[in-house]
Design an enzyme around this catalytic site. Sequence first.
Site, mmCIF file in Angstrom:
data_model
loop_
_atom_site.group_PDB
_atom_site.id
_atom_site.type_symbol
_atom_site.label_atom_id
_atom_site.label_comp_id
_atom_site.label_asym_id
_atom_site.label_seq_id
_atom_site.Cartn_x
_atom_site.Cartn_y
_atom_site.Cartn_z
ATOM 1 N N ASP A 202 -4.162 57.766 61.666
ATOM 2 C CA ASP A 202 -4.085 58.663 63.259
ATOM 3 C C ASP A 202 -5.916 59.140 62.867
ATOM 4 O O ASP A 202 -6.484 59.294 64.303
ATOM 5 C CB ASP A 202 -3.802 59.218 64.488
ATOM 6 N N ASN A 203 -5.814 59.705 61.137
ATOM 7 C CA ASN A 203 -7.747 60.380 60.892
ATOM 8 C C ASN A 203 -8.040 60.354 59.629
ATOM 9 O O ASN A 203 -7.042 60.115 59.078
ATOM 10 C CB ASN A 203 -7.735 62.028 61.554
ATOM 11 N N HIS B 203 2.454 64.742 69.966
ATOM 12 C CA HIS B 203 1.573 65.538 70.368
ATOM 13 C C HIS B 203 0.790 65.775 71.461
ATOM 14 O O HIS B 203 -0.912 65.456 71.611
ATOM 15 C CB HIS B 203 0.407 65.159 68.740
ATOM 16 N N ARG C 162 -3.981 59.115 69.545
ATOM 17 C CA ARG C 162 -2.358 58.947 69.841
ATOM 18 C C ARG C 162 -3.592 58.239 71.167
ATOM 19 O O ARG C 162 -2.248 57.271 72.079
ATOM 20 C CB ARG C 162 -1.905 59.885 69.468
ATOM 21 N N HIS D 225 0.507 64.465 56.847
ATOM 22 C CA HIS D 225 0.192 65.936 57.476
ATOM 23 C C HIS D 225 0.221 66.982 56.707
ATOM 24 O O HIS D 225 1.293 67.179 55.895
ATOM 25 C CB HIS D 225 0.228 66.024 58.782
ATOM 26 N N LYS E 277 5.961 61.847 66.111
ATOM 27 C CA LYS E 277 4.534 63.006 66.592
ATOM 28 C C LYS E 277 4.891 62.238 67.967
ATOM 29 O O LYS E 277 3.415 60.884 68.075
ATOM 30 C CB LYS E 277 3.964 62.945 65.679
ATOM 31 N N LYS F 208 -11.658 64.729 58.403
ATOM 32 C CA LYS F 208 -11.309 64.167 59.815
ATOM 33 C C LYS F 208 -11.975 65.305 60.976
ATOM 34 O O LYS F 208 -12.127 66.861 59.802
ATOM 35 C CB LYS F 208 -9.114 64.804 59.686
ATOM 36 N N ASP G 84 -0.090 60.730 59.138
ATOM 37 C CA ASP G 84 -0.950 61.111 60.350
ATOM 38 C C ASP G 84 -1.782 62.145 58.349
ATOM 39 O O ASP G 84 -1.320 62.041 57.748
ATOM 40 C CB ASP G 84 0.095 62.355 60.284
ATOM 41 N N ASP G 85 -3.756 61.725 58.751
ATOM 42 C CA ASP G 85 -4.164 61.522 57.949
ATOM 43 C C ASP G 85 -3.678 61.798 56.562
ATOM 44 O O ASP G 85 -3.988 62.823 55.954
ATOM 45 C CB ASP G 85 -3.927 64.122 58.234
ATOM 46 N N CYS H 219 -5.345 63.881 65.553
ATOM 47 C CA CYS H 219 -4.447 64.286 65.641
ATOM 48 C C CYS H 219 -4.127 62.889 66.785
ATOM 49 O O CYS H 219 -3.988 62.378 67.568
ATOM 50 C CB CYS H 219 -3.353 64.302 65.486
#
Length: 527
Positions: free
Chosen positions: A333-334, A133, A89, A228, A131, A379, A47-48, A85
Amino acid sequence: MIAKIIKAEIVLVLLIITLSCANSQKGEESKVIKSPQKPNIVFILVDDMGWSDVGCYGAEIETPNIDMLANQGIRFTQFYNTAKCNTTRASLLTGLYHQQTEMSRPKVMKNSVTLGEVLRPAGYRTLVSGKHHGTENLVDRGFDHYYGLRDGCCNFWNPGVKRDGEPAPARKTYRYWCDDDTTYHPFTPENRDFYTTDAFTDKALEWLDEPELEEKPFFLYLAYTAPHFPLQAWPEDIAKYEGVYDEGYNAIREARYKRMVQMGLIDPVKNPLPEWDGDDWNALDDLERRKEIRRMEIYAAMIDRLDQNIGRVLNKLKAQGKLENTLIMFASDNGACPDGSIRAKDKSTRLEDFGTVASYETVGQSWATVQNTPLRKWKAFSHEGGIRTPLIVSWPSVIQDTGGFYNQPGHIIDIMPTLVELIGATYPETVDGKPIPPMQGISLLPAFEGKDLVRTDPIYWEYSEGFAIREGNMKAVRLRRANEKEWELYDFSKDENEINDLANERPEKLESLKKKWKEWNEAVYSR
C-alpha cells in the site's frame, strides 16, 4: 488482452485471451488461450512493505510462494500506490483518486462504488479479510463477508485488553474489528495463538469452502497488516534470520542492489545506487546495534510469515482445482515506513521483549532506506520510495510467457477498470441518483500480454509530505513543506532514482506539469 464474454441461457462465459510475453519489448507472436469460465480473483495487499523486500525484487528474506507467483506471472517495475495506507486502499476499492472519495478524513468512501458493489452484481462472491483502515464496515459496501481490522494498525498478538497470564499489549490502543455485521471495540481474541497474519488467512480459507463458491466465482481481497509496525513475529520465524543483518544497513542494501541488477529488475545506468546518507552503523553503541539487528530480524520474520500464509491460500486453491483459473495480484500500500518517533518515546523496552505482545517497535529511517533499495524517500512522500510498489500478476491458465518484467507505469487506480473490463462488469454513473466520478485509471489487460498501455492522462499524487505528477517519462515532484518554486523534474527514461534534477534545464516542461497538477488538484477537491 482481449476478453470477449459470450452470454448463453446458462451464462457460460468464454474468455478469448491473446497473450504474448510479459516484457513489452519482445514483440513475439501472440498465443490464444481459452478459459471456460470467469476467473476467480485474489488481490493481496501488504502494509508498509518496501520495494525490495521480497526475494523476487531483491531481498534476502525467504519468500518462496511470492517468488513462485512472479515466476509463473509477470512483475511490474514501475507500479504505483498513493504513498499511504488508507488512501491506497480507497483508490484500490473505488478506482478513484482518494481525494475524490474523501477517504483521508473522515475515512469514509464517499462519491464512489467499491469493487464489491461492482463485482457482486456481475455474479461474484465478494470477500475481504484483513485491514480496511476506514470507518465503514465493508459488508455495508458490497461485500458478502468482511473480517478484520477496521483501523490502521494494531498489536498483532492482541488488539484488545490485557489477558490473564500475559503482559498488557504495548501502547494501549483499542482498535475496531469487524466480523461480518458485528463490530468489536476493543477486540480481544480468546485464542492465545492469535496472530493477525494467520487469523486473516484462517478466515479466508474458511470462506473458500463455502457452498456458494461451487456455483460462483469469487473476489478475495486479502489485506494483511504486516509488515506494518509494531514489529511482532513468531519466535521461530525470528530465529530464521539470526545473524542475517549483523553487517548493518549498507551491507544489506548493497547486496540487495546487486541481486536486483543481476536479475534484470533494474538498469544500473538508470537506477544507480545513491550514496548512503543514513545512520553510521559503526557509530552505534553495542546495545543499540543489537536492537537494530533484532528490529530487522523481526521485520523479515513478519514478511516470511506473510509468505507462508500466501502459500496456504495457494495450496487451498490448488487442492480445489481452482488455482489455474485464478488471477492473483500482489502489491504493497506504500513504501517502507521511516517512523522512529514511537520507539523514541519509550526506549525502555528490553531487547528480550522485542517482538512480543509487550513491545511496540518500528524499523526507523535507516532500515526503511534499505527496504526501499535503491529508491529515494519513504512512506508519505511522493518520491519513488514512497509511491512505488512491487506488483506481481499471476494467472496460470492465461499467462504462459512467464517470469519477465513489465516496464510501463501503472497505478492502483487501474485495478477497478482492469477487473471491470475483464469480467464485463458495469461501473455505474450514479449512486442513489447522484453522479459519481468515472474510473480514473485504465485497464491493465494489455500488460498481461506484453502490449503497451494506452494512458492519455498523467498520473497524480498528493498526500502529506509530497506532491507529484508523472506524464510519460517525465515526473515533477516536490515536498509539501517546500515552496512552489522548489519543484523537482526528472526524466525517467534516463533517471528513475530521481538524482538528476532537470528543473533549471527544462523550465517550460516543469511549468506545464505544475499547471496540470494544480488543475487536477483543484478538480478533485471541488466536489
